[in-house]
Design a protein around this motif. Structure first.
Motif, short mmCIF file in Angstrom:
data_model
loop_
_atom_site.label_atom_id
_atom_site.label_comp_id
_atom_site.label_asym_id
_atom_site.label_seq_id
_atom_site.Cartn_x
_atom_site.Cartn_y
_atom_site.Cartn_z
N ALA A 267 0.94 -1.90 -0.14
CA ALA A 267 -0.12 0.35 0.13
C ALA A 267 0.64 1.01 0.17
CB ALA A 267 -0.82 -0.18 1.45
N GLU A 271 0.21 0.62 -4.85
CA GLU A 271 -1.03 0.20 -5.00
C GLU A 271 -1.75 0.37 -4.43
OE1 GLU A 271 0.84 -4.27 -5.27
OE2 GLU A 271 2.91 -3.06 -4.73
N ALA A 272 -2.97 -0.38 -5.41
CA ALA A 272 -4.56 -0.23 -4.89
C ALA A 272 -4.61 -1.23 -4.17
CB ALA A 272 -5.36 0.74 -5.57
N GLU A 274 -7.39 -4.74 -3.08
CA GLU A 274 -8.86 -4.41 -2.59
C GLU A 274 -9.26 -5.95 -2.98
OE1 GLU A 274 -13.10 -3.67 -5.66
OE2 GLU A 274 -10.52 -2.73 -6.43
N SER A 292 -8.10 -3.63 2.00
CA SER A 292 -8.08 -2.63 1.00
C SER A 292 -7.19 -1.60 1.53
CB SER A 292 -9.64 -2.97 0.87
OG SER A 292 -10.20 -3.79 0.32
N SER A 293 -6.58 -1.16 0.43
CA SER A 293 -6.09 0.07 0.41
C SER A 293 -5.85 1.10 -0.52
CB SER A 293 -4.82 -0.09 1.02
OG SER A 293 -3.89 -0.60 -0.87
N GLY A 294 -6.17 2.81 -0.22
CA GLY A 294 -5.76 3.69 -1.55
C GLY A 294 -5.16 4.80 -0.66
N GLN A 295 -5.08 5.59 -2.11
CA GLN A 295 -3.68 7.46 -1.24
C GLN A 295 -5.19 8.23 -1.05
OE1 GLN A 295 -1.69 7.12 -4.91
NE2 GLN A 295 0.48 6.12 -3.57
N THR A 306 -1.89 7.29 3.39
CA THR A 306 -2.38 6.65 2.41
C THR A 306 -3.30 5.48 4.23
OG1 THR A 306 -0.46 5.51 1.25
CG2 THR A 306 -1.98 4.04 1.72
#
Length: 549
Positions: A267, A271-272, A274, A292-295, A306
């Motif tokens: 993350a 990297e995204a 899901e 899951s991860s996101g910026q 992040t």
């Protein structure tokens, strides 16, 4: 202003005394000592005695009177007494002790700085009185312009300084008001920020998921208790790099995941992630998580940090595992006796007299039902096999469609349904011929069973943008949006199927989707309730093999 202005407390009164009146009193003491040395005979004059009395009264009044309980404008009385004292001193000893005029600087500055506009007026009037009283007292008026200039220059300069101080005090007051307002706004913003942080932490600690936020530099900013507990189980801490541990395993629960391929390092590399499944913890006490991860970015695209979210799905994973084991066990346990039944039916069929039509009719019914039961067991086995191993060959999608329609011909005949094929004579495709035939047959079976009787089921096939498209359309009940979302779930049967007692386990579409997914394709639904439903299957015409043959 904090220099001379008084706050409503004894401490504030003492502060004003120390900063305003005490320096004046000390100055008077100095002038008195100087007068004693230079002209001691002057102490017999009433102006000197009056000046000392006024100084003592003003000093004691500034210290003892509770000015904080009354309006501060009354404190101007102290400064006025000081100005009178200076005027009396100057009238008597101004000619020999010129420094006495400097004493007026203390009350005039206090009036100009510590009071509103009327303080400035009082200071100007006091300065004028100090300048003129000596002339009235001595009756010795200057005769020339130079003498007048020497007499009034110093008091005028003091008044000029007072005016400048008054203007500066006004500016400082306004700046102070603005600064106080800004300070209050900043304090309110800080309080709001702390409240927001407390609310956010409260929410984070309330949700059942583990949530962690890392800043743009990759440092931990905030994390809830659940996230910290998860990482401890995995063998690392959230606030210490490299944010990965030795107790992280792949979906098979055996293969260790390399440190740099674990959730948080991936993350933080941008990297995204899901719905990624991992098992964490020692082998004898693992828990399953889906992460899951996101910026998070500003409107201008600047990276703020992040966020990583993980759910504990151990109970769900265990339930799925129990279901899978149950399906495997039931399928194999049923298949063995059914195979025996089928074998003995063949023996009975051989032993029965061909002329005994009644017994043979019974045998045919038992054989047909046994085959139906065997088909159900095959469905269970197929549904349990989520990872399809394909036998890739160059084949013909048109031939596959014709073969699938032949497999369901008997079922179509029972409902008087016509199967209409629309497409080219040949359609090359690289696929597993048998598995793709099964998938198309499942779609046709579903269309026949749940469509209108005495109607047509249309199977259209073709190619578009390098993908083979197979669409099965029927008319009838149709599917609602909620039913479409669950159509491919294992064992799901729509309310219409239950109401009409349509046989099946709800596994046909599940198996079809698994086959199509193994080919690198997907199935989607278009339905108008009460009108028609279309299941469209599409796969790459010439894909790279996704599974080993």
């Amino acid at each position: 202003m904090p220099l001379f202005e008084m706050e409503a407390s004894p401490r504030g009164r003492l502060r004003v005394f120390l900063r305003a009146q005490l320096p004046f009193a000390l100055g008077v003491i100095y002038i008195a000592a100087l007068t004693t040395l230079v002209e001691p005979a002057r102490w017999g004059a009433w102006p000197m005695i009056a000046g000392v009395v006024l100084t003592v009264v003003a000093t004691l009044g500034a210290l003892a009177v509770p000015w904080e309980r009354i309006h501060r404008s009354w404190m101007i009385t102290v400064a006025a007494l000081d100005l009178l004292a200076v005027a009396f001193f100057r009238a008597e000893i101004g000619a020999s002790v010129a420094a006495v005029t400097i004493l007026s600087l203390f009350p005039i500055l206090w009036l100009a700085y510590g009071f509103p506009w009327y303080g400035m007026i009082a200071g100007v009037l006091g300065g004028a009185f100090i300048t003129s009283f000596r002339f009235f007292y001595t009756s010795d008026w200057p005769d020339t312009a130079v003498e007048w200039a020497n007499v009034v220059s110093f008091p005028i300069l003091i008044i000029g300084v007072a005016v400048i101080v008054f203007v500066a005090a006004g500016t400082l007051r306004r700046n102070g008001v603005r600064l106080a307002a800004a300070s209050r706004a900043q304090a309110e913003a800080l309080r709001d920020a702390k409240d927001a942080e407390a609310i956010a932490l409260g929410i984070l600690n309330t949700v059942s998921a583990g949530v962690a936020f890392f800043d743009a530099e990759g440092r931990l900013d905030v994390a809830n208790t659940t996230a910290r507990e998860m990482t401890v189980v995995a063998g690392f801490r959230l606030d210490i790099p490299p944010y990965s541990g030795e107790n992280a395993f792949a979906a098979d629960r055996v293969t260790r995941i390399p440190y740099d391929e674990q959730i948080i390092p991936r993350a933080l590399r941008g990297e995204a992630i899901e719905d990624h499944l991992e098992w964490i913890g020692p082998p004898d006490s693992q828990i399953a998580i889906i992460a899951s991860s996101g910026q998070v970015r500003r409107e201008d695209g600047e990276l703020l940090g992040t966020v990583v979210v993980a759910y504990d799905v151990t109970e769900l994973a265990d339930a799925i595992e129990v279901r899978e084991q149950f399906l495997r066990t039931v399928s194999h346990e049923l298949r063995t006796p059914i195979t025996s039944i089928t074998g003995f039916l063949d023996l009975i069929d051989d032993a029965v007299d061909p002329a005994d039509t009644k017994v043979r009719g019974y045998i045919d019914i038992v054989t047909r039902k046994t085959n139906d039961l065997l088909d159900r067991v095959r469905d269970l086995l197929a549904a349990n096999d989520s990872n399809k191993v394909l036998d890739w060959v160059e084949t013909d999608a048109a031939r596959i469609c014709r073969a699938a329609s032949e497999r369901v011909a008997a079922l179509a005949q029972t409902r008087n349904v016509r199967i209409e094929l629309t497409g080219p004579e040949a359609l090359p495709v690289h696929a597993d011929q048998e598995q793709l035939t099964i998938a198309v047959a499942e779609l046709l079976t579903n269309a026949i069973k749940f469509g209108a009787a005495d109607a047509a089921v249309i199977l259209r096939y073709g190619v578009a943008k390098g993908r083979v498209m197979l669409a099965v359309t029927n008319t009838g009940q149709g599917l609602t949006l909620s039913e479409q979302r669950r159509a491919f779930d294992r064992f799901y049967r729509a309310p219409y199927a239950r109401a009409q007692a349509i046989q099946g386990f709800g596994l046909g579409l599940t198996n079809a989707r698994a086959i199509v997914a193994a080919h690198g394709g997907h199935i989607h639904i278009e339905s108008e309730p009460g009108e028609r439903t279309t299941f469209t299957l599409e796969i790459p015409q010439h894909p790279y093999p996704l599974s080993s043959p």
